[in-house]
Design a protein around this motif. Structure first.
Motif, PDB file in Angstrom:
ATOM      1  N   LEU A 403      62.447  54.605  -6.002  1.00  0.00           N
ATOM      2  CA  LEU A 403      61.799  53.390  -6.502  1.00  0.00           C
ATOM      3  C   LEU A 403      62.638  52.152  -6.180  1.00  0.00           C
ATOM      4  CD1 LEU A 403      60.565  54.724  -9.955  1.00  0.00           C
ATOM      5  CD2 LEU A 403      59.095  53.965  -8.075  1.00  0.00           C
ATOM      6  N   GLU A 404      63.953  52.279  -6.327  1.00  0.00           N
ATOM      7  CA  GLU A 404      64.829  51.144  -6.049  1.00  0.00           C
ATOM      8  C   GLU A 404      64.864  50.828  -4.553  1.00  0.00           C
ATOM      9  OE1 GLU A 404      68.364  52.540  -7.890  1.00  0.00           O
ATOM     10  OE2 GLU A 404      67.874  51.684  -9.857  1.00  0.00           O
ATOM     11  N   ILE A 405      64.737  51.853  -3.720  1.00  0.00           N
ATOM     12  CA  ILE A 405      64.689  51.628  -2.271  1.00  0.00           C
ATOM     13  C   ILE A 405      63.403  50.901  -1.892  1.00  0.00           C
ATOM     14  CG2 ILE A 405      64.436  52.792  -0.041  1.00  0.00           C
ATOM     15  CD1 ILE A 405      66.347  54.962  -1.120  1.00  0.00           C
ATOM     16  N   HIS A 441      42.871  54.014  -9.443  1.00  0.00           N
ATOM     17  CA  HIS A 441      41.941  53.951  -8.318  1.00  0.00           C
ATOM     18  C   HIS A 441      42.540  54.560  -7.060  1.00  0.00           C
ATOM     19  CE1 HIS A 441      38.859  51.822 -10.422  1.00  0.00           C
ATOM     20  NE2 HIS A 441      39.606  50.751 -10.657  1.00  0.00           N
ATOM     21  N   LYS A 442      43.872  54.610  -6.999  1.00  0.00           N
ATOM     22  CA  LYS A 442      44.564  55.173  -5.836  1.00  0.00           C
ATOM     23  C   LYS A 442      45.030  56.613  -6.070  1.00  0.00           C
ATOM     24  CE  LYS A 442      44.695  51.357  -3.219  1.00  0.00           C
ATOM     25  NZ  LYS A 442      44.192  51.266  -1.841  1.00  0.00           N
ATOM     26  N   GLY A 443      44.569  57.214  -7.165  1.00  0.00           N
ATOM     27  CA  GLY A 443      44.927  58.597  -7.434  1.00  0.00           C
ATOM     28  C   GLY A 443      46.294  58.799  -8.036  1.00  0.00           C
ATOM     29  N   LEU A 444      46.863  57.765  -8.641  1.00  0.00           N
ATOM     30  CA  LEU A 444      48.156  57.857  -9.305  1.00  0.00           C
ATOM     31  C   LEU A 444      47.951  57.741 -10.809  1.00  0.00           C
ATOM     32  CD1 LEU A 444      50.264  55.492  -7.012  1.00  0.00           C
ATOM     33  CD2 LEU A 444      49.981  57.965  -6.826  1.00  0.00           C
ATOM     34  N   SER A 445      48.711  58.502 -11.572  1.00  0.00           N
ATOM     35  CA  SER A 445      48.548  58.508 -13.022  1.00  0.00           C
ATOM     36  C   SER A 445      49.788  57.913 -13.679  1.00  0.00           C
ATOM     37  CB  SER A 445      48.326  59.944 -13.531  1.00  0.00           C
ATOM     38  OG  SER A 445      48.170  59.971 -14.925  1.00  0.00           O
ATOM     39  N   VAL A 446      49.718  56.632 -14.010  1.00  0.00           N
ATOM     40  CA  VAL A 446      50.801  55.968 -14.738  1.00  0.00           C
ATOM     41  C   VAL A 446      50.223  55.393 -16.020  1.00  0.00           C
ATOM     42  CG1 VAL A 446      52.016  55.415 -12.592  1.00  0.00           C
ATOM     43  CG2 VAL A 446      50.469  53.738 -13.612  1.00  0.00           C
ATOM     44  N   VAL A 447      51.087  55.043 -16.967  1.00  0.00           N
ATOM     45  CA  VAL A 447      50.647  54.524 -18.259  1.00  0.00           C
ATOM     46  C   VAL A 447      51.266  53.150 -18.477  1.00  0.00           C
ATOM     47  CG1 VAL A 447      50.687  54.868 -20.768  1.00  0.00           C
ATOM     48  CG2 VAL A 447      50.371  56.835 -19.235  1.00  0.00           C
ATOM     49  N   ALA A 448      50.440  52.212 -18.915  1.00  0.00           N
ATOM     50  CA  ALA A 448      50.925  50.869 -19.232  1.00  0.00           C
ATOM     51  C   ALA A 448      51.638  50.890 -20.582  1.00  0.00           C
ATOM     52  CB  ALA A 448      49.768  49.884 -19.275  1.00  0.00           C
ATOM     53  N   ARG A 479      56.230  54.919  -2.331  1.00  0.00           N
ATOM     54  CA  ARG A 479      55.494  54.049  -1.410  1.00  0.00           C
ATOM     55  C   ARG A 479      54.009  53.999  -1.762  1.00  0.00           C
ATOM     56  NH1 ARG A 479      58.951  56.395   3.629  1.00  0.00           N
ATOM     57  NH2 ARG A 479      60.589  54.812   3.632  1.00  0.00           N
ATOM     58  N   ARG A 480      53.478  55.126  -2.233  1.00  0.00           N
ATOM     59  CA  ARG A 480      52.084  55.116  -2.693  1.00  0.00           C
ATOM     60  C   ARG A 480      51.924  54.184  -3.884  1.00  0.00           C
ATOM     61  NH1 ARG A 480      49.326  60.787  -3.697  1.00  0.00           N
ATOM     62  NH2 ARG A 480      47.657  59.318  -4.240  1.00  0.00           N
ATOM     63  N   LEU A 481      52.921  54.175  -4.763  1.00  0.00           N
ATOM     64  CA  LEU A 481      52.869  53.280  -5.915  1.00  0.00           C
ATOM     65  C   LEU A 481      52.900  51.823  -5.464  1.00  0.00           C
ATOM     66  CD1 LEU A 481      52.945  52.861  -9.003  1.00  0.00           C
ATOM     67  CD2 LEU A 481      55.446  52.997  -8.857  1.00  0.00           C
ATOM     68  N   ASN A 483      51.937  50.642  -2.639  1.00  0.00           N
ATOM     69  CA  ASN A 483      50.655  50.349  -2.009  1.00  0.00           C
ATOM     70  C   ASN A 483      49.563  50.110  -3.045  1.00  0.00           C
ATOM     71  OD1 ASN A 483      47.896  51.845  -0.896  1.00  0.00           O
ATOM     72  ND2 ASN A 483      48.859  50.503   0.609  1.00  0.00           N
ATOM     73  N   ALA A 484      49.578  50.897  -4.130  1.00  0.00           N
ATOM     74  CA  ALA A 484      48.575  50.729  -5.186  1.00  0.00           C
ATOM     75  C   ALA A 484      48.695  49.376  -5.865  1.00  0.00           C
ATOM     76  CB  ALA A 484      48.709  51.851  -6.207  1.00  0.00           C
ATOM     77  N   LEU A 485      49.912  48.834  -5.923  1.00  0.00           N
ATOM     78  CA  LEU A 485      50.132  47.557  -6.596  1.00  0.00           C
ATOM     79  C   LEU A 485      50.059  46.360  -5.643  1.00  0.00           C
ATOM     80  CD1 LEU A 485      53.166  48.566  -8.878  1.00  0.00           C
ATOM     81  CD2 LEU A 485      50.732  48.588  -9.447  1.00  0.00           C
ATOM     82  N   SER A 486      49.789  46.622  -4.384  1.00  0.00           N
ATOM     83  CA  SER A 486      49.869  45.548  -3.384  1.00  0.00           C
ATOM     84  C   SER A 486      48.818  44.464  -3.575  1.00  0.00           C
ATOM     85  CB  SER A 486      49.748  46.142  -1.973  1.00  0.00           C
ATOM     86  OG  SER A 486      48.486  46.781  -1.814  1.00  0.00           O
ATOM     87  N   ASP A 487      47.690  44.792  -4.198  1.00  0.00           N
ATOM     88  CA  ASP A 487      46.635  43.796  -4.381  1.00  0.00           C
ATOM     89  C   ASP A 487      46.818  42.946  -5.634  1.00  0.00           C
ATOM     90  OD1 ASP A 487      45.374  44.632  -2.077  1.00  0.00           O
ATOM     91  OD2 ASP A 487      44.138  46.112  -3.121  1.00  0.00           O
ATOM     92  N   LEU A 488      47.821  43.264  -6.436  1.00  0.00           N
ATOM     93  CA  LEU A 488      48.074  42.487  -7.648  1.00  0.00           C
ATOM     94  C   LEU A 488      48.871  41.229  -7.305  1.00  0.00           C
ATOM     95  CD1 LEU A 488      49.055  45.354 -10.122  1.00  0.00           C
ATOM     96  CD2 LEU A 488      46.844  44.216  -9.901  1.00  0.00           C
ATOM     97  N   PRO A 489      48.916  40.254  -8.227  1.00  0.00           N
ATOM     98  CA  PRO A 489      49.745  39.064  -7.990  1.00  0.00           C
ATOM     99  C   PRO A 489      51.189  39.455  -7.732  1.00  0.00           C
ATOM    100  CG  PRO A 489      48.305  38.734  -9.866  1.00  0.00           C
ATOM    101  CD  PRO A 489      48.169  40.177  -9.489  1.00  0.00           C
TER     102      PRO A 489
END
Length: 502
Positions: A403-405, A441-448, A479-481, A483-489
């Protein structure tokens, strides 16, 4: 698997059992014992090998295939462990009657042309990357577990088919009592241990038997949302209590609701922040409960997994006034679909709990309980935990590095001393709820993180589980994570100052 491998079961019998025509493909990447295992398993499921059919001896088949006898023995042990065959010593190896269950299920599925997949036929839904609440199911000792299940299934007798003990199988209650005494410092008798259908079932039992509508219960904020929802549904009045680096702020709770009847805490690894309840606050919490004659519900859900130092003792171990109702589960240390948990009841509550169970539940299946008891008493559980601690420490470190990389200085990674997840935090304007939805939406399961809080919406971040992310997959998953966040501000790091502890 190579199509060059063939097996034909000739129904003519000789003194060695059915005659197998095997061609072993030594160029196949799959090991020879797996080739043997797969071909015999498929022959059993297809009906080519009938129930009771005798297999060749391992010596005879090894000689026919010109391989080591141990290779055949390994294949036979795997088949036996999964219930396909029964090894009878000098009597030889035969197709097990239990194999007809799998065969019938397969035939029914084919006949019905169902669209869904039975989980026992190959896991209809594998864990999603970063999915919370799951242990490392990819490395669970399934072959060992299958052998224990098959062994217990073969021992079923008439007495074991009547209604089960509503408190749970005595052998399992004894094993849990011994385990808690050694590992968690809890002095309890098997008679105080009650087997439940997991943590939620234990909490429902407590609420149903003890709580009156409007009873106030201290609840960690942020906290485990399913527990909160269950308690609210049972009529409890939730009192959010802030959590800092030393766990629940007990002094705040006393100021807010000194006359609460209950407190629900996760002392070992607070859910979801993974901090530990300090010894000073443990003492203050126990003193409050003794003074008010209140009850403490201790959720000890993953205390076994601590990566710095030894696991902390349970709060229950310091309970001199018998005010703590201790709950544990096998979901995190074995696997969730087992649906087995337990609670340790104070002496005065054992009778009322059992009366409630007799009216609403009638107990749990003894077969699974017997297998878990064997797993504990035969030493498999201790070895499994030792292996998992080492594995989780490696996977945790690998994911944090990855994640840090990938995110560089845009995030901070919150690594606590234990637990099965980490928290990553972004900038102050970061919308973690929107981020969790984008990941879904990208098939990743994280919790806010903010979704788990009643009063601290500004405390934001993403909860990411590492148990099912192998070290070799950590970088690609990160990297998938991204990419999933790339459309956010645009996101930036948030380095919040440590909160002052009481």
């Amino acid at each position: 698997m190579s199509q060059d491998i063939s097996i034909e079961v000739v129904q003519a019998m000789n003194d060695m059992g059915p005659i197998f025509e095997f061609v072993v493909d030594r160029s196949d990447r799959e090991s020879v014992y797996r080739q043997i295992y797969e071909r015999i398993r498929l022959a059993i499921l297809s009906g080519s090998l009938a129930v009771g059919a005798k297999l060749p001896s391992s010596r005879a088949l090894a000689g026919q295939l010109n391989i080591a006898r141990g290779t055949v023995d390994t294949a036979y042990r795997l088949l036996s462990g999964e219930g396909y065959v029964v090894c009878r010593g000098a009597g030889g190896t035969i197709v097990s009657p239990l194999a007809t269950v799998a065969n019938a299920s397969s035939n029914r599925a084919d006949a019905g042309k169902t669209e869904w997949t039975d989980a026992f036929d190959g896991a209809a839904s594998s864990p999603l990357p970063f999915q919370m609440g799951l242990p490392a199911v990819d490395v669970f000792p399934r072959a060992l577990w299958s052998r224990l299940c098959a062994r217990r299934a073969r021992r079923i007798h008439a007495a074991s088919m009547v209604y089960p003990d509503i408190a749970g199988l005595p052998a399992l209650r004894y094993a849990i009592s011994a385990y808690l005494g050694i590992s968690r410092g809890i002095a309890c008798s098997p008679g105080q241990v009650i087997i439940t259908g997991g943590y939620q079932a234990a909490l429902h039992l407590i609420a149903e038997m003890m709580m009156r509508p409007g009873d106030k219960i201290w609840f960690e904020d942020p906290g485990y949302h399913k527990a909160r929802q269950l308690l609210e549904g049972m009529g409890a009045s939730i009192v959010p209590v802030p959590v800092d680096n030393d766990g629940m702020r007990v002094e705040d709770a006393i100021k807010i609701a000194p006359n609460a009847r209950f407190a629900l805490v996760t002392p070992a690894h607070q859910s979801p922040l993974s901090v530990s309840l300090s010894f000073a606050r443990r003492g203050a919490l126990l003193a409050w409960a003794a003074r008010q004659r209140a009850w403490i519900i201790e959720d000890d859900y993953d205390s076994e997994f601590r990566y710095v130092g030894q696991p902390l003792p349970a709060l229950k171990s310091a309970d001199r006034e018998d005010r703590v109702i201790y709950t544990g589960t096998f979901s995190k240390v074995l696997f969730p679909s087992l649906r087995l948990g337990y609670l340790v009841a104070p002496d005065e509550l054992v009778g009322p709990f059992l009366r409630s169970i007799s009216l609403n539940d009638a107990g749990r299946s003894p077969l699974e309980q017997a297998v878990v008891a064997d797993f504990l008493t035969e030493g498999h559980f201790a070895r499994h935990l030792h292996r998992m601690r080492s594995l989780y420490a490696s996977r945790r470190a690998a994911l944090a590095r990855a994640l840090e990389i990938v995110f560089e200085d845009r995030i901070s990674v919150d690594l606590q001393m234990g637990g099965l997840h980490i928290i990553i935090r972004f900038g102050p304007s970061f919308d973690d709820v929107a981020a969790a939805e984008a990941c879904a939406h990208k098939g990743l399961s994280v919790v806010a993180l903010s979704s788990l809080s009643l009063t601290r919406a500004s405390d934001r971040g993403l909860l990411i589980a590492f148990a099912n992310v192998p070290e070799t997959s950590a970088l690609s998953a990160s990297r998938r994570l991204e990419n999933a966040l790339s459309d956010l501000p645009p996101i930036g790091i948030e380095r919040a100052a440590p909160q002052e502890a009481n």
